[in-house]
Design an enzyme around this catalytic site. Structure first.
Site, mmCIF file in Angstrom:
data_model
loop_
_atom_site.group_PDB
_atom_site.id
_atom_site.type_symbol
_atom_site.label_atom_id
_atom_site.label_comp_id
_atom_site.label_asym_id
_atom_site.label_seq_id
_atom_site.Cartn_x
_atom_site.Cartn_y
_atom_site.Cartn_z
ATOM 1 C CB ALA A 289 18.116 -19.708 -1.713
ATOM 2 N N GLY B 139 23.563 -20.394 0.739
ATOM 3 C CA GLY B 139 23.995 -21.751 -0.010
ATOM 4 C C GLY B 139 25.193 -22.047 -0.881
ATOM 5 C CD GLU C 155 23.521 -23.933 3.659
ATOM 6 O OE1 GLU C 155 22.859 -23.466 2.651
ATOM 7 O OE2 GLU C 155 23.186 -24.453 4.965
ATOM 8 C CD GLU D 227 21.871 -19.336 4.860
ATOM 9 O OE1 GLU D 227 22.939 -18.725 5.523
ATOM 10 O OE2 GLU D 227 22.347 -20.349 4.018
#
Ligand code: COA
Length: 260
Positions: A66, A111, A114, A134
């Protein structure tokens, strides 16, 4: 004019999609996610694209997750909106009608890892590192990370990696099953395209239905999975490509698949 957040380039029937924010380690801001969603819709309905490769611009980062600079300015409601958007976008990748290879050209954090896990097959550059960081930032992986990592590497290893936020090297990622392959030094895209072409030469409906059966079947009981597999096979029976494969076999030549 601003550079696009995402670049696309066709190599025959393979589409290379490149995250193009190298100044920010290809971090995902909301605009990039929205651009990605639109590109995915176009790919879904384009019969000329048989395989997709997702990578990042430059050789330092695949994606640093992110965009934390953007995040800092977001209200709580905007953060919720962002999380839903990234989650939905990664589901769109997972359910794309074509196989998606991920070429991890450097750091893949949060992310970024991910995103890699939402793809079907992963290849990493030897210097790549991956991790779900995270919890070190007071949050949890919520772009599917807590769900996809255990499915890929097993629940014990996933808990270790998520709860510590530890990063793994490309070699460790290969050993634990987080990536399928580590590319030869300097040959990431070459190796990624080689496997993409190996897939692209196969019958598109068969590839699509095999992906569908694996994706939808691996989380349900065996007998339901086997029934679903039979239905996916049914889709291939009336295709021109199935008949062409049998004809080519008889004529001792390579089949020419048209995706019909
Ligand atoms: N969002 C926004 N910008 C980011 C970013 C992110 N996730 N990650 C890196 N950047 C930016 C940095 O702010 C820096 O920009 P600046 O020069 O304007 O300050 C630039 O990218 C280069 O990063 P820098 O930290 O100087 O490089 P580095 O090699 O020392 O470290 C990282 C690279 C990726 C290890 C480090 O930036 C980092 O830990 N980023 C956060 C990654 C993360 O935890 N992501 C998960 C988010 S949920």
């Amino acid at each position: 004019m601003d550079e696009p957040n995402i670049l696309t380039e066709r190599k025959n029937s393979v589409l290379i999609v490149t995250l193009n924010r190298p100044r920010y380690m290809n971090a995902l801001n909301i605009e990039t996610l929205k651009d990605g969603k639109k590109i995915l819709t176009d790919i879904y309905f384009d019969p000329d694209i048989r395989v997709v490769i997702i990578t990042g611009a430059g050789d330092k980062a695949f994606c640093a997750g992110a965009d934390l600079k953007e995040r800092e300015k977001m209200s709580e409601m905007e953060v919720r909106h962002y999380i839903k958007t990234i989650k939905d976008t990664l589901v769109d990748i997972e359910n794309l009608s074509k196989p998606v290879r991920c070429a991890i050209n450097g750091l893949a954090l949060g992310g970024g890892t991910e995103l890699a896990m939402a793809c079907d097959i992963r290849i990493a550059a030897p210097h790549a590192t991956m991790g779900l960081t995270e919890v070190t930032l007071g949050i949890i992986p919520a772009g599917g990370g807590t769900q996809r990592l255990p499915r890929l590497v097993g629940i014990g290893k996933a808990k270790e990696l998520i709860l510590t936020g530890r990063r793994v090297s490309a070699q460790e990622a290969l050993r634990i099953g987080l990536v399928n392959q580590v590319a030869l030094e300097g040959k990431l895209m070459e190796n990624a395209i080689e496997m993409a072409e190996d897939i692209a030469k196969n019958a598109p409906f068969a590839v699509q239905q095999a992906k569908f059966a694996i994706n939808r079947g691996h989380e349900i009981d065996l007998s339901s999975g086997l029934a679903l597999e039979s239905k996916a096979y049914e889709v291939c029976i009336p295709t021109k490509d199935r008949v062409e494969a049998l004809k080519a076999f008889k004529e001792k030549r390579k089949p020419e698949f048209v995706g019909e």
